[in-house]
Structures are given as C-alpha cells and as structure tokens.
Design an enzyme around this catalytic site. Structure first.
Site, PDB file in Angstrom:
ATOM      1  CG  ASP A   1      -1.242   1.508  -3.838  1.00 39.16           C
ATOM      2  OD1 ASP A   1      -0.026   1.482  -4.124  1.00 39.16           O
ATOM      3  OD2 ASP A   1      -1.679   1.953  -2.746  1.00 39.16           O
TER       4      ASP A   1
ATOM      5  CD  GLU B   1      -9.265 -20.133 -13.197  1.00 38.13           C
ATOM      6  OE1 GLU B   1      -9.237 -20.390 -11.995  1.00 38.13           O
ATOM      7  OE2 GLU B   1     -10.124 -19.389 -13.707  1.00 38.13           O
TER       8      GLU B   1
ATOM      9  CG  ASP C   1      -6.712 -12.390 -13.945  1.00 37.26           C
ATOM     10  OD1 ASP C   1      -7.435 -13.065 -14.690  1.00 37.26           O
ATOM     11  OD2 ASP C   1      -6.261 -12.800 -12.865  1.00 37.26           O
TER      12      ASP C   1
ATOM     13  CG  ASP D   1      -5.946   3.064   0.183  1.00 36.25           C
ATOM     14  OD1 ASP D   1      -5.002   2.247   0.317  1.00 36.25           O
ATOM     15  OD2 ASP D   1      -6.531   3.256  -0.900  1.00 36.25           O
TER      16      ASP D   1
ATOM     17  CG  ASP E   1      -1.731   1.207   1.413  1.00 37.12           C
ATOM     18  OD1 ASP E   1      -1.921   1.934   0.415  1.00 37.12           O
ATOM     19  OD2 ASP E   1      -2.209   1.437   2.546  1.00 37.12           O
TER      20      ASP E   1
END
Ligand code: TEU
Ligand code: CA
Length: 560
Positions: free
Chosen positions: A29, A256, A98, A25, A21
């Site tokens: 990220d 996948e 992804d 927060d 992070d």
C-alpha cells in the site's frame, strides 16, 4: 526547473500491491511505499512509477478502473498519496502514475450508463457495434486474455469492443465529450501534484472505423491490432492532449506502445510533434515468442537482440528511447536474458550495464536491482494472473504436455514479476513484506535474494545499479552520446561505443557462460582510458582495455 529532466533520470517501477504492506492485510500500500522511500533514495533513482492505484474491481490488477478520481481503499486514501508526493519531493524524487485510458472497468459509472440503451448521455463513450446479419460479432478479433474481443449486451442489441478482458470495455476516443472528460481528469491529477504518467496501451486509442477482419496469420489474442493499433487519429488525439493539458505542466509522459515499430515511435516522441516524451516498445520482448506467442520455452538469440536494440538506438536518435528489461508484465530479466544459476550476480550486472549505458531513460522494475529471478511456484494454482490463467487453459485444451505448460508458465507468467518484494530473508517475518498471508505467494528464493542481504554486501547487484545510476548523473556522454554497435557478428559479446564531444565510451558485455575473447578496435587498445564500472573485481592495470572475458563479464571504459 530543469528542462527535459526525464532525459537524465532513472525511473524505478513500484508494483504497489507487492512492495510493502503497512497494515497487515497482505497487500502492499501507499504507506508502505512511504516507509521505503529511504531505500529508493539509497539506490539513487529519480522517479517512481506506480502501477494503477485507482478504485478498481481488480480483474486485471488495477488496469480496470472504476473511478479515476479515487484511490482504491486497499492502497490507502488520497491523503496518503499526497504524503507520498510530499515526502518523495523532499528528497528529490518525482512520482508518476499509470494512466489507463484506452478502457475502463465495466463497473465504471460511464459504462454502467452506456450499456443501458442506445440513447443515453454515455451511449457513445464506448465502442458499440451492431451484430452481423447472422447475429455474430462485428469482426473476428480475439481479445488479449482470451475469447472474442466483442461482448453482446441484450439491452442495446449490440456488441461492445474490449481488447483486453470483457470487464475492460474500450473507450470511444472519437467522441469529443469523452476526450474532454479524460483531459479534465488528467489535468486534475497534475493539479494534485503528480509529475507525469506512464500511459497504458496508448497506441490503441484510435480505431480503424472500417473495422476490418484480421487475417488468420495474426495470433488470435492480438488480432485486434489490425484495426486498433496506431489508428488513423492517434497522433491527432495525443497532440490535442499535449496542447490542452501536458504543455502547461512540467511533467513526463511515457506511452506503452504495443505493435509499434521504431518509425512510428519516432512520430510519437519527436519533440516538435508535441505528443509524448517517449514510448515503451516490445521488439526485444518478442525475441523469445513461440507458437502461443509469449508463452513458450524459446530462448532469445544475441544476434537478434543486437539488431533490435541497435535499430531503436539509431532510429530514435531524434526522438527519445525508454530502456527496460522487465516490468510487471514480463518475466525476470536475469532468467530470461542472463543466467539465473551460477552466474546470477554477474549476469544481472552485465544486463544492467548493457541497458544503463544506452541512450534513453532507463526503467528498473522492483527487485531487478536485487537480481530477482523467476518464481519456482510448485503449484499451478499459485498463479493469479488473468493472462496466465487463460493460456494455461488454452494449452491444456490443445493437449500440450503438462511439463511444457509448467515450463512456459515458469518462463513467461506475469506473476514472475508480481510476487512480494523481499525486504529480508526471514520467511517467519513474511520476508519483511507483511505479517499476514500475502495476496500472491512468496518466492522461495527470497531467503537468499532479498534487500537486507544486498545492502550488507558491497558486491551486490544493488550497489552495482547504484553505481550505474550515479554514472548517468555524472556523465553527459551517457545521456547524450551517439550510439554505435561494434562487432556485430560476434555471437558471444555485445559491445558498443558512445561518442560525445571529444569523449568516447566503450561498453563490453559478454553473454557467454564460459571465458571468451572480444575483438576491439586497435585504436582503443592503444589508448589509455578510465574503467568506469566492471562486474568482476578490478585488475591492477585497468588503464588499458582487455580482450579476454570471464563468463558474463561486463565493463565500461571512458576515453577522453
Ligand atoms: O499491457 C498491454 C499489453 O500490450 C499487454 O498485452 C501485454 O503485452 C501483456 O500483458 C504481455 O503479456 C498493459 C498493462 O501493462 C497490462 O498490465 C494490462 O493488463 C494491459 O495493458 C491492459 O490494461
Ligand atoms: Ca496493506
């Protein structure tokens, strides 16, 4: 550009919300990932796979996408991704994203339009079916996260299909307009500069248009497999994707592939079929299933693991394998397949040896290189995952004892993989992950198992992984050699050979928690070889292979 670079690459999977992070927060990220690139460079990996970072309501941690062209603000901006790509490329690391195109979020603009009426431009973007004459669902299929796989929408007087949560409606790939939209979007991302995609549940995109009911024998939450997996046009669609987009870029794809056997996988990955480079199968993930499927306290059997992994090694000789022990959907490997107590370090290294010496592209899930284990959550409420919540509820309803429920959560919850990455051992510093309350609780094991202490310890699991990765880069036999299982009936030791040109590689991995003995081919015992890697301190005479093994001992010899 080097051909088929993905064949000699090692992929590292980053779960973005739990890596680092950067803005306090409590959520990992993109800037956090950029900050930690040097760590990944030290490990020596070639490719980073990021779980979904697109705009999403977050019902299934980003696998419910509401806009394919936007980054979710909690991860940053498109510019941050650009920077990540640039910085990674500078140090020779590629980045794949992804691709979730079996379904979108129900908040995607397409779905918001589609559900309005039977007659609108997006009407056929999703899979809508009339109710049965009695008003009930079109089939008896259950969805992965509980309840029917069909949801009724009064505006259309129809049901839509969702193999996952009801907030994840399945897209209709039979609609050529939808396919074009998807292909354009994929093209846009390649133009943006990404190096490939991990493709979510790609085996589900083509549905059997007869919509058969599932037999009782299929577990309810997977009963949609009967008409939704490896469907009639899946290969046609992937080939079309390849023709129209993939072919024009130097990128990698890994699909996948739930509910897919090795013969089917070969079709997806054979180069001449021009579909995908490789797929993730689930056969070794199913070895410890119980009466609720995944959520069980069953332990795998070594004989079965050998059978399954060897089958895939053999059958995909003309395709390509992806090799993994863990990911964001699975518990921690050392708890599941090794010993996360006394022999945590030894067994984590042993498992790494077994996998990384096989033929295929190895994937490391973040924290696996530290030997992270399952998370001892004290409170059941600490579990966040939608799948875990459902099974928790189900087992309660079925009257399972509290202790069994807790044990299966502990052994199988997807949250085991999702706790924040421990950069250091200091709880007051949020273990180096975040100064604020993290989105999901930390593992209390972080004080002992963390990156800082691994980097300070020459004998750590981390440096062992680093060594394995370096070996793959140095030795073509690891990439290309043929695989052969030996000592099939040994119930303690998994050993195999790789052969390539005049070379031979011997891999020996003990799964026993006490000393044991391995029978090795006489010709190898007489030959002198070179020990490439060993998870116990080296012995003086490492030219000859030894047969007495310590608990979870693993070593690799090269003969040439
Ligand atoms: O998982 C697909 C899948 O097959 C799941 O049923 C998986 O078996 C389950 O999570 C195991 O417990 C993919 C993603 O990896 C997963 O995170 C998503 O939730 C799912 O697709 C839906 O997009
Ligand atoms: Ca953040």
């Amino acid at each position: 550009m080097e051909k088929d670079w993905w064949k000699h690459s090692v992929v590292y999977q980053v779960y973005p919300q739990s890596f680092k992070d950067s803005n306090a927060d409590g959520i990992g990220d993109l800037k956090g990932i950029i900050e930690k690139l040097p760590y990944l460079a030290t490990l020596g990996i070639d490719v980073i796979w990021l779980n979904p970072i697109y705009e999403s309501p977050g019902v299934d941690n980003g696998y419910d996408i509401s806009d394919y062209y936007k980054i979710d603000p909690k991860y940053g901006q498109l510019d941050d991704l650009k920077t990540l790509l640039e910085e990674a490329h500078k140090i020779g690391i590629k980045v794949i994203l992804d691709l979730v195109v079996n379904h979108t979020s129900d908040k995607h603009r397409w779905f918001e339009e589609s559900k309005k009426s039977q007659d609108n431009p997006y009407s056929d973007y999703y899979i809508w079916k009339d109710p049965k004459p009695d008003g009930s669902e079109p089939t008896n299929w259950g969805s992965t996260f509980g309840g029917s796989a069909w949801e009724y929408v009064p505006e259309r007087n129809q049901y839509y299909l969702h193999c996952f949560a009801k907030e994840q409606p399945d897209l209709n790939w039979d609609n050529p307009k939808l396919r074009e939209e998807i292909f354009q979007m994929i093209d846009w991302w390649f133009q943006f500069g990404i190096d490939g995609f991990r493709v979510d549940v790609i085996t589900l995109i083509s549905k059997d248009l007869n919509y058969p009911d599932a037999p009782e024998s299929l577990p309810y939450t997977k009963s949609y497999y009967i008409g939704a997996s490896n469907g009639p046009r899946v290969h046609e669609y992937l080939h079309e994707l390849n023709e129209k987009v993939l072919k024009r870029y130097d990128v990698m794809t890994v699909g996948e592939a739930p509910n897919t056997n090795a013969d089917q996988a070969l079709r997806y990955t054979k180069p001449e079929n021009e579909e995908l480079n490789m797929v993730f199968h689930f056969d070794h993930m199913h070895l410890d299933y119980g009466r609720y499927g995944k959520f069980s306290d069953v332990r795998f059997k070594l004989s079965e693991l050998k059978r399954v992994l060897s089958k895939w090694q053999d059958k995909l000789a003309e395709g390509w394998n992806s090799l993994y022990w863990s990911n964001h959907d699975q518990p921690r490997a050392v708890t599941r397949f090794g010993d996360d107590g006394v022999y945590r370090v030894e067994s984590a290294k042993m498992l790494a040896t077994l996998l990384h010496m096989m033929k295929g592209t190895p994937y490391i899930f973040q924290g696996e290189e530290l030997g992270m284990k399952n998370v001892p959550f004290e409170k059941v409420e600490d579990y966040q995952d939608i799948e875990t919540q459902y099974f928790l509820q189900l087992m309660k309803e079925k009257g399972e004892p509290e202790s069994y429920i807790k044990e299966s959560m502990y052994l199988k919850s997807r949250d085991n993989a999702r706790t924040p990455f421990p950069w250091n051992g200091d709880a007051n510093d949020g273990y180096g992950f975040s100064p604020s309350k993290p989105w999901i609780a930390y593992s209390s094991d972080n004080q002992f198992i963390n990156a800082e202490s691994a980097l300070e310890d020459e004998g750590s699991v981390f440096y062992y992984y680093k060594q394995l990765i370096a070996l793959r880069h140095q030795l073509p036999i690891i990439v290309h050699g043929d695989y052969e299982l030996i000592n099939e009936s040994d119930s303690n030791v998994y050993s195999y050979l790789r052969t390539y040109e005049n070379q031979m590689l011997l891999v020996v991995c003990s799964f026993a928690d006490k000393p044991t003995y391995v029978d090795l081919p006489k010709e190898l015992l007489e030959r002198s070889g070179r020990c490439l890697i060993h998870n116990y301190p080296k012995e003086p005479s490492s030219l000859n292979v030894k047969q007495e093994l310590q608990p979870y001992e693993a070593f690799v010899y090269l003969f040439d």
